[in-house]
Write a protein that holds these residues in place. Structure first.
Motif, PDB file in Angstrom:
ATOM      1  N   SER A  82       0.807  -1.221   0.000  1.00 60.50           N
ATOM      2  CA  SER A  82       0.000   0.000   0.000  1.00 60.50           C
ATOM      3  C   SER A  82       0.842   1.274   0.000  1.00 60.50           C
ATOM      4  N   THR A  83       2.012   1.275   0.638  1.00 58.65           N
ATOM      5  CA  THR A  83       2.831   2.491   0.618  1.00 58.65           C
ATOM      6  C   THR A  83       3.305   2.802  -0.803  1.00 58.65           C
ATOM      7  N   LEU A  84       3.614   1.775  -1.562  1.00 57.28           N
ATOM      8  CA  LEU A  84       3.989   1.957  -2.965  1.00 57.28           C
ATOM      9  C   LEU A  84       2.812   2.518  -3.758  1.00 57.28           C
ATOM     10  N   LEU A  85       1.639   1.967  -3.531  1.00 57.96           N
ATOM     11  CA  LEU A  85       0.452   2.423  -4.245  1.00 57.96           C
ATOM     12  C   LEU A  85       0.121   3.863  -3.869  1.00 57.96           C
ATOM     13  N   ASP A  86       0.222   4.178  -2.580  1.00 55.77           N
ATOM     14  CA  ASP A  86      -0.019   5.556  -2.129  1.00 55.77           C
ATOM     15  C   ASP A  86       0.960   6.520  -2.797  1.00 55.77           C
ATOM     16  N   ALA A  87       2.223   6.142  -2.833  1.00 56.96           N
ATOM     17  CA  ALA A  87       3.233   6.990  -3.465  1.00 56.96           C
ATOM     18  C   ALA A  87       2.925   7.179  -4.953  1.00 56.96           C
ATOM     19  N   GLY A  88       2.479   6.124  -5.609  1.00 56.15           N
ATOM     20  CA  GLY A  88       2.129   6.228  -7.019  1.00 56.15           C
ATOM     21  C   GLY A  88       0.995   7.206  -7.254  1.00 56.15           C
ATOM     22  N   ILE A  89       0.006   7.181  -6.388  1.00 53.80           N
ATOM     23  CA  ILE A  89      -1.115   8.114  -6.508  1.00 53.80           C
ATOM     24  C   ILE A  89      -0.634   9.542  -6.282  1.00 53.80           C
ATOM     25  N   VAL A  90       0.120   9.765  -5.219  1.00 54.44           N
ATOM     26  CA  VAL A  90       0.577  11.110  -4.868  1.00 54.44           C
ATOM     27  C   VAL A  90       1.483  11.680  -5.963  1.00 54.44           C
ATOM     28  N   VAL A  91       2.447  10.903  -6.430  1.00 55.75           N
ATOM     29  CA  VAL A  91       3.381  11.401  -7.449  1.00 55.75           C
ATOM     30  C   VAL A  91       2.637  11.730  -8.741  1.00 55.75           C
ATOM     31  N   ASN A  92       1.761  10.849  -9.177  1.00 58.95           N
ATOM     32  CA  ASN A  92       1.034  11.116 -10.420  1.00 58.95           C
ATOM     33  C   ASN A  92       0.134  12.337 -10.304  1.00 58.95           C
ATOM     34  N   PRO A 135      -6.693   5.843 -10.899  1.00 55.17           N
ATOM     35  CA  PRO A 135      -7.762   4.917 -10.492  1.00 55.17           C
ATOM     36  C   PRO A 135      -7.340   3.456 -10.565  1.00 55.17           C
ATOM     37  N   ALA A 136      -6.469   3.117 -11.511  1.00 62.28           N
ATOM     38  CA  ALA A 136      -6.004   1.723 -11.592  1.00 62.28           C
ATOM     39  C   ALA A 136      -5.247   1.339 -10.326  1.00 62.28           C
ATOM     40  N   VAL A 137      -4.416   2.238  -9.836  1.00 65.52           N
ATOM     41  CA  VAL A 137      -3.669   1.982  -8.607  1.00 65.52           C
ATOM     42  C   VAL A 137      -4.612   2.002  -7.403  1.00 65.52           C
ATOM     43  N   THR A 138      -5.588   2.901  -7.425  1.00 68.21           N
ATOM     44  CA  THR A 138      -6.540   3.000  -6.317  1.00 68.21           C
ATOM     45  C   THR A 138      -7.332   1.703  -6.154  1.00 68.21           C
ATOM     46  N   ILE A 139      -7.670   1.055  -7.253  1.00 68.55           N
ATOM     47  CA  ILE A 139      -8.393  -0.219  -7.193  1.00 68.55           C
ATOM     48  C   ILE A 139      -7.601  -1.263  -6.402  1.00 68.55           C
ATOM     49  N   ARG A 147     -10.511   3.911   0.786  1.00 75.53           N
ATOM     50  CA  ARG A 147     -11.408   4.992   1.189  1.00 75.53           C
ATOM     51  C   ARG A 147     -10.634   6.273   1.448  1.00 75.53           C
ATOM     52  N   ALA A 148      -9.509   6.178   2.152  1.00 80.67           N
ATOM     53  CA  ALA A 148      -8.702   7.363   2.448  1.00 80.67           C
ATOM     54  C   ALA A 148      -8.171   7.999   1.162  1.00 80.67           C
ATOM     55  N   ALA A 149      -7.733   7.169   0.224  1.00 86.16           N
ATOM     56  CA  ALA A 149      -7.210   7.690  -1.038  1.00 86.16           C
ATOM     57  C   ALA A 149      -8.299   8.398  -1.836  1.00 86.16           C
TER      58      ALA A 149
END
Length: 170
Positions: A82-92, A135-139, A147-149
């Motif tokens: 999840s930390t990787l996914l969170d970082a991907g969302i934030v950076v993008n 959204p792909a990463v959020t899934i 929910r937080a994302a």
């Protein structure tokens, strides 16, 4: 009254919630990987034309390409982190925000500070890929992290609209 179907009452496999079936997760991994890789390649391709303007512009494009390429590889390898996914969302989302600001208010720093840049096909393609990656990463996020994302993205959207309506973003 109809009886529930056998599929509706069957328990989900261990570790997978009904909203997170294996097929959807695999499709999300493939989408996130492909879109992130596409954005990385466009940024890498655009890097040499940015360097003569200011090396920091080139460094930003190169760093963005490396982050997006790394995200593509890591999501393919470890989609459950999840930390990787969170970082991907934030950076993008951060890079999309920079794109919007440089196309509406002008370049933020450097020798072209304040100059509003145009949006060419590679710019739009890269931004579309980044917006598809989110959204792909959020899934792939689980439960409360998802929910937080989503709540954070909604809040960011509300802030951007407020800034636009206040005249800060033109």
């Amino acid at each position: 009254m109809r009886a529930p179907s056998p599929e509706a009452s069957a328990p989900a496999p261990s570790g997978i919630t009904p909203a997170r079936d294996a097929g959807a997760a695999v499709r999300a991994v493939h989408a996130a990987t492909g879109l992130s890789l596409a954005a990385a390649l466009i940024h890498l391709w655009s890097t040499p034309e940015r360097v003569p303007d200011w090396r920091a512009y080139g460094a930003f494009f190169l760093a963005t390409a490396l982050c997006q390429g790394a995200l593509a590889a890591l999501v393919l390898r470890r989609p459950e982190v999840s930390t990787l996914l969170d970082a991907g969302i934030v950076v993008n989302l951060a890079v999309v925000l920079v794109f919007v600001l440089t196309r509406t208010n002008g370049v933020l720093v450097g020798p072209h500070a304040g100059v509003v840049e145009g949006a060419g096909p590679p710019d739009v393609a890269a931004t579309t890929a980044k917006l598809g990656t989110v959204p792909a990463v959020t899934i792939l996020l689980r439960g409360r992290y998802r929910r937080a994302a989503v709540n954070a993205m909604l809040a960011l959207g509300a802030v951007l609209w407020a800034l636009r309506l206040a005249g800060v973003l033109v």
